[in-house]
Structures are given as C-alpha cells and as structure tokens.
Motif scaffolding. Structure first.
Motif, PDB file in Angstrom:
ATOM      1  N   PHE A   1     -27.558  -4.007  10.458  1.00 34.71           N
ATOM      2  CA  PHE A   1     -28.582  -3.298  11.221  1.00 34.71           C
ATOM      3  C   PHE A   1     -28.513  -3.607  12.703  1.00 34.71           C
ATOM      4  O   PHE A   1     -28.242  -4.740  13.101  1.00 34.71           O
ATOM      5  CB  PHE A   1     -29.978  -3.637  10.692  1.00 34.71           C
ATOM      6  N   ILE A   2     -28.759  -2.588  13.503  1.00 33.35           N
ATOM      7  CA  ILE A   2     -28.808  -2.700  14.954  1.00 33.35           C
ATOM      8  C   ILE A   2     -30.241  -2.398  15.359  1.00 33.35           C
ATOM      9  O   ILE A   2     -30.805  -1.373  14.969  1.00 33.35           O
ATOM     10  CB  ILE A   2     -27.828  -1.700  15.627  1.00 33.35           C
TER      11      ILE A   2
ATOM     12  N   VAL B   1     -36.326   0.694  17.543  1.00 33.92           N
ATOM     13  CA  VAL B   1     -35.594   1.472  16.549  1.00 33.92           C
ATOM     14  C   VAL B   1     -34.633   0.548  15.811  1.00 33.92           C
ATOM     15  O   VAL B   1     -33.979  -0.284  16.425  1.00 33.92           O
ATOM     16  CB  VAL B   1     -34.801   2.609  17.242  1.00 33.92           C
ATOM     17  N   THR B   2     -34.554   0.710  14.496  1.00 39.66           N
ATOM     18  CA  THR B   2     -33.566   0.001  13.694  1.00 39.66           C
ATOM     19  C   THR B   2     -32.686   1.040  13.022  1.00 39.66           C
ATOM     20  O   THR B   2     -33.191   1.993  12.420  1.00 39.66           O
ATOM     21  CB  THR B   2     -34.231  -0.893  12.626  1.00 39.66           C
ATOM     22  N   ILE B   3     -31.369   0.847  13.137  1.00 41.51           N
ATOM     23  CA  ILE B   3     -30.397   1.794  12.601  1.00 41.51           C
ATOM     24  C   ILE B   3     -29.294   0.999  11.899  1.00 41.51           C
ATOM     25  O   ILE B   3     -28.970  -0.111  12.312  1.00 41.51           O
ATOM     26  CB  ILE B   3     -29.840   2.673  13.753  1.00 41.51           C
ATOM     27  N   SER B   4     -28.750   1.561  10.830  1.00 48.00           N
ATOM     28  CA  SER B   4     -27.643   0.877  10.160  1.00 48.00           C
ATOM     29  C   SER B   4     -26.347   1.162  10.914  1.00 48.00           C
ATOM     30  O   SER B   4     -26.264   2.106  11.707  1.00 48.00           O
ATOM     31  CB  SER B   4     -27.510   1.354   8.711  1.00 48.00           C
ATOM     32  N   ALA B   5     -25.317   0.356  10.641  1.00 46.99           N
ATOM     33  CA  ALA B   5     -24.016   0.580  11.276  1.00 46.99           C
ATOM     34  C   ALA B   5     -23.379   1.874  10.782  1.00 46.99           C
ATOM     35  O   ALA B   5     -22.436   2.368  11.394  1.00 46.99           O
ATOM     36  CB  ALA B   5     -23.086  -0.605  11.023  1.00 46.99           C
TER      37      ALA B   5
ATOM     38  N   LYS C   1     -33.355   3.453  10.074  1.00 45.73           N
ATOM     39  CA  LYS C   1     -34.073   2.690   9.057  1.00 45.73           C
ATOM     40  C   LYS C   1     -35.537   2.489   9.421  1.00 45.73           C
ATOM     41  O   LYS C   1     -36.381   2.416   8.538  1.00 45.73           O
ATOM     42  CB  LYS C   1     -33.406   1.325   8.847  1.00 45.73           C
ATOM     43  N   ALA C   2     -35.835   2.379  10.718  1.00 46.20           N
ATOM     44  CA  ALA C   2     -37.229   2.160  11.128  1.00 46.20           C
ATOM     45  C   ALA C   2     -37.421   2.582  12.580  1.00 46.20           C
ATOM     46  O   ALA C   2     -36.512   2.461  13.401  1.00 46.20           O
ATOM     47  CB  ALA C   2     -37.600   0.688  10.966  1.00 46.20           C
ATOM     48  N   ILE C   3     -38.617   3.081  12.850  1.00 49.45           N
ATOM     49  CA  ILE C   3     -39.043   3.386  14.221  1.00 49.45           C
ATOM     50  C   ILE C   3     -40.455   2.840  14.362  1.00 49.45           C
ATOM     51  O   ILE C   3     -41.340   3.192  13.576  1.00 49.45           O
ATOM     52  CB  ILE C   3     -39.035   4.904  14.518  1.00 49.45           C
ATOM     53  N   ASN C   4     -40.637   1.967  15.348  1.00 51.43           N
ATOM     54  CA  ASN C   4     -41.959   1.416  15.628  1.00 51.43           C
ATOM     55  C   ASN C   4     -42.378   1.885  17.016  1.00 51.43           C
ATOM     56  O   ASN C   4     -41.666   1.658  17.998  1.00 51.43           O
ATOM     57  CB  ASN C   4     -41.928  -0.115  15.573  1.00 51.43           C
TER      58      ASN C   4
ATOM     59  N   LYS D   1     -25.064   4.724  19.652  1.00 50.47           N
ATOM     60  CA  LYS D   1     -23.826   4.310  20.336  1.00 50.47           C
ATOM     61  C   LYS D   1     -23.391   2.924  19.858  1.00 50.47           C
ATOM     62  O   LYS D   1     -22.218   2.710  19.537  1.00 50.47           O
ATOM     63  CB  LYS D   1     -24.023   4.315  21.851  1.00 50.47           C
ATOM     64  N   LYS D   2     -24.322   1.985  19.793  1.00 49.43           N
ATOM     65  CA  LYS D   2     -23.992   0.639  19.328  1.00 49.43           C
ATOM     66  C   LYS D   2     -23.546   0.650  17.871  1.00 49.43           C
ATOM     67  O   LYS D   2     -22.584  -0.021  17.497  1.00 49.43           O
ATOM     68  CB  LYS D   2     -25.188  -0.303  19.504  1.00 49.43           C
ATOM     69  N   ALA D   3     -24.235   1.419  17.033  1.00 50.00           N
ATOM     70  CA  ALA D   3     -23.880   1.507  15.613  1.00 50.00           C
ATOM     71  C   ALA D   3     -22.485   2.104  15.450  1.00 50.00           C
ATOM     72  O   ALA D   3     -21.700   1.643  14.616  1.00 50.00           O
ATOM     73  CB  ALA D   3     -24.916   2.333  14.860  1.00 50.00           C
ATOM     74  N   THR D   4     -22.169   3.109  16.245  1.00 55.27           N
ATOM     75  CA  THR D   4     -20.853   3.738  16.185  1.00 55.27           C
ATOM     76  C   THR D   4     -19.763   2.748  16.570  1.00 55.27           C
ATOM     77  O   THR D   4     -18.700   2.701  15.934  1.00 55.27           O
ATOM     78  CB  THR D   4     -20.806   4.980  17.096  1.00 55.27           C
ATOM     79  N   GLU D   5     -20.012   1.942  17.595  1.00 53.20           N
ATOM     80  CA  GLU D   5     -19.034   0.937  18.010  1.00 53.20           C
ATOM     81  C   GLU D   5     -18.778  -0.071  16.893  1.00 53.20           C
ATOM     82  O   GLU D   5     -17.629  -0.407  16.607  1.00 53.20           O
ATOM     83  CB  GLU D   5     -19.504   0.223  19.281  1.00 53.20           C
TER      84      GLU D   5
END
Length: 107
Positions: free
Chosen positions: A30-31, A42-46, A51-54, A79-83
């Motif tokens: 998770f990022i 925001v939490t996003i998987s790789a 996954k979550a928005i606060n 962008k970070k998840a894509t990297e």
C-alpha cells in the motif's frame, strides 16, 4: 539446440508464474499519499486499486476545492503505485529471462 529451447520455455513458464505471484503480492503493498496540508489522505495498492480515502470535514464545505484535492492527491498516489508496480515486475522479468546473445533487454 532443442534441449536449450525446452529449457528456455520452462524458464519462461516459471517466470510467468513468478510474475503472477508478484502481481498478487502487490495487492498487499500500500502507498499512502496525503495532500500537502494533510486534509486529504489516500491509500492505494501497488496494483493501483484505491483502498481508502479520508477527507477532513473542512474540505466538504467547498466542492471545487475537494475535487482539486482529489485529482492532485490521487494522481500522485497512482504515479507512486505505478513506479512500485513496474519496478517489481521488471525485476521478476529480468531474473527469469533466458540469456540470448544480442538480446540484452534489461540493462
């Protein structure tokens, strides 16, 4: 020659399995990305699944501001998840590629 080809095919199948396992594992990486002032998180998987928005209640007062925050913060997270995603899959692919003279794809 034929034995080498069979060996390469076996190695490619093994690499394909490793790539699939890596994709599965990236569902658990998770990022977390925050807006610069911390009002949006925001939490996003790789694998680039949100996954979550606060959202801080202060942002709910201004629809345009909230939309801007969402766009900027989500784009940074994606962008970070894509990297991470591309780096992990490239490492697995490079490890499993057979050595073919003149085909140095991953330098």
């Amino acid at each position: 020659m034929f034995g080498d080809m069979m060996g390469m095919m076996g190695k490619l199948k093994e690499t394909q399995k490793k790539v699939e396992a890596t994709k599965e594992r990236l569902n658990t990486v998770f990022i977390d990305e925050k807006s610069s002032d911390g009002l949006l998180d925001v939490t996003i998987s790789a694998n680039r699944e949100i996954k979550a928005i606060n959202i801080n209640g202060e942002l709910l007062k201004d629809k345009d501001q909230l939309e801007d925050y969402l766009i900027v913060t989500l784009n940074k997270a994606i962008k970070k998840a894509t990297e991470v995603h591309e780096t992990e899959l490239a490492a697995v692919a490079k490890e499993g590629m057979p050595s073919i003279p003149g085909m140095d794809l991953f330098k």
